[in-house]
Design an enzyme around this catalytic site. Structure first.
Site, mmCIF file in Angstrom:
data_model
loop_
_atom_site.group_PDB
_atom_site.id
_atom_site.type_symbol
_atom_site.label_atom_id
_atom_site.label_comp_id
_atom_site.label_asym_id
_atom_site.label_seq_id
_atom_site.Cartn_x
_atom_site.Cartn_y
_atom_site.Cartn_z
ATOM 1 C CG ASP A 70 -25.240 10.281 17.136
ATOM 2 O OD1 ASP A 70 -24.863 9.693 18.154
ATOM 3 O OD2 ASP A 70 -24.533 10.420 16.117
ATOM 4 C CD GLU A 228 -19.864 10.764 22.403
ATOM 5 O OE1 GLU A 228 -18.886 11.272 21.832
ATOM 6 O OE2 GLU A 228 -20.272 9.619 22.148
#
Length: 543
Positions: A70, A228
């Protein structure tokens, strides 16, 4: 010999889905001349570790090898700062620095207090101050298990504030943005958004749903819808939202990058006509599950996507940081230009060279600010570890590796070896591990009079470890493309091969948790273990 100087450190620890014809032509123009197959092998840097810079104006992904899940990048003048999900590793929230998006060096870790498992976060700068917004899963608080925290600092090197509970529960993957109204907002997974207070430390309104994502075709093989990772960009009168969809692991074709835009931060949001802008289309590609992107302007005004992906055949290394060039079409949409990332690409201009990565050998005094982290630690970390003269003394915890909160580091090479010398102090057990989580690890350990072998999170009994009449031992692990062989030596010169394990399955798709297989050391039982002469060496890869 034991270290003569010990320094206890404080908790501060020192310092494509729709790639067009033009994009295909661009990727072809960057292919090396006269090469076939997968192209050139990686160049190597510190300790033989692989680096992206090929030294000829091109780079090859990953730009930051190893577990960098991420990734979120902030451009601040001529500087770039990246940080990553740190999950159960503490000290957490590592921050890396670059001037060209290719060469990265560690700066610090921003979070020292255990607030739970840290998921995808966001760096922002506002009013001359830096903010990191952090979702964390706290299993100890069932009523509010998923919280959003924020830390802030006047300098990216810190010191960083204590984490502030923002009172926003149940959401992940924050993305900070300032609207055309001058108000600050956080966007979250599932297309949610909340307005923030002027100081950016708390919510100033209710969480609302503002975006429904991109409709994924029914016949695509994905893990789930999983909207997301929203990262917001304001450019040329538009707000762009780059999101991940499809699931971050699962089938190789799951994850993707989708884009939506709006003239106002309040919507409505229009999906890009050539979504997804990035996606692994086939399990034959070198990078799987590509997604969770930040769009960032390069040093010369060009544009890039920074995101993560699993290396084909090497999920054990975790999600690695990838860099792909993009262009902006005439109608104002981003288009990715890197294809499947199998070929070298032109570096951002002006091209540069410099330091990259970090030395993993030796227990240096700044090791906790740059590379070493405990897995799921309990209590005050400073009570467990003592550094000095290149050695580490680690107090025992638990009854074995599983609950010892081992001390680990990120390895980004397909093939490498690790050596360390251990010395028992009291009735303790210590050793060398490749550790995914408390249920999935392998390694060798030493307790008074006995050698222990661990596989799939359990002690081997067939055959068991043998008797060893010493409290001091050299251990070595050689990981050759997911086949790991462990050795031991009395004198560090003559080595005995103990046993080998196949570890390709030690990954998220088997054990969940979004982690990686990391080398490191552990100490359990009563007493402590001293570790000396840590050595890391990357070895040439066969592919």
């Amino acid at each position: 010999m034991k270290a003569t100087r010990r320094e206890t450190f404080s908790l501060a620890f020192g310092a494509a889905g729709a790639l067009g014809v033009a994009a295909e032509a661009h990727a072809d123009s960057l292919a090396p001349q006269g090469e076939v197959g997968a192209g050139p092998v990686w160049k190597t840097g510190i300790e033989g570790q692989r680096v992206a810079d090929l030294g000829d104006g091109r780079y090859r992904n990953p730009v930051l090898a190893g577990d960098r899940p991420d990734p979120n990048v902030l451009k601040d003048g001529d500087d770039y700062y990246a940080t990553f999900s740190s999950f159960q590793y503490y000290p957490g929230v590592p921050i890396w620095h670059s001037r060209d998006l290719i060469h990265w060096t560690p700066l610090t870790t921003a979070l020292t207090r255990n607030i739970g498992s840290v998921w995808a976060l966001d760096i922002a700068k506002h009013g001359g101050r830096y903010f990191i917004y952090i979702p964390a899963l706290d299993s100890a608080d069932a009523a509010r298990s998923l919280k959003t925290w924020v830390i802030h600092a006047d300098d990216m090197r810190g010191p960083w504030s204590e984490p502030v509970d923002m009172g926003i529960d149940g959401y992940i993957d924050p993305g900070h943005v300032v609207g055309e109204d001058g108000q600050r907002y956080l966007f979250f997974n599932g297309g949610h958004r909340v307005r923030l207070s002027d100081d950016g430390l708390s919510a100033a309104g209710k969480v609302e749903h503002v975006y429904g994502g991109w409709p994924i075709p029914e016949d695509w093989i994905i893990e789930g819808f999983a909207l997301e990772g929203p990262k917001l960009l304001r450019k040329d009168g538009w707000f762009y939202m780059f999101s991940g969809q499809g699931g971050t692991a699962g089938p190789p074709t799951s994850h993707m990058v989708v884009v939506a835009r709006s003239r106002s931060i309040h919507g409505p949001w229009e999906n890009c006509p050539h979504n997804p802008v990035v996606r692994t289309a086939s399990c034959e590609e070198p990078w799987w599950s590509r997604g969770h992107a930040t769009a960032v302007e390069g040093p010369a005004g060009d544009w890039w996507l920074v995101y993560h992906g699993y290396e084909n055949g090497f999920r054990t290394l975790g999600r690695q940081m990838l860099l792909e060039p993009i262009e902006w079409t005439r109608d104002g949409w981003p288009r990715a230009l890197g294809g499947d990332l199998s070929r070298p690409l032109a570096k951002p201009v002006p091209t540069s060279s410099g330091a990259h990565g970090v030395a993993l050998s030796r227990f240096t005094d700044d090791a906790f600010g740059t590379r070493l982290a405990f897995h799921a630690p309990q209590g005050d970390l400073s009570h467990r570890a003592t550094l000095g003269r290149g050695s580490l003394r680690l107090a025992g915890q638990g009854r074995g590796p599983a609950n010892s909160s081992p001390l680990l580091f990120v390895a980004g090479d397909r093939t490498y070896e690790v050596e360390v010398e251990i010395e028992l102090e009291g009735v303790a057990q210590g050793g060398l591990l490749l550790f995914y989580n408390e249920k999935l690890f392998c390694g060798l350990g030493l307790s008074p009079g006995k050698l222990h072998a661990w596989r799939i999170g359990q002690e081997e009994r067939w055959p068991p470890g043998g008797a060893v009449a010493t409290g001091r031992l050299h251990l070595r692990a050689v990981n050759d493309e997911n086949v790991v062989t462990f050795y031991y030596s009395i004198d560090g010169k003559s080595w005995t091969k103990e046993r080998s394990f196949e570890v390709a399955g030690y990954n998220h798709n088997v054990a969940d948790g979004f982690l990686s297989l990391r080398p490191g050391v552990y100490a359990s039982g009563k007493g402590s273990v001293a570790f000396h002469n840590l050595i890391y060496r990357a070895r040439p890869t066969r592919s």
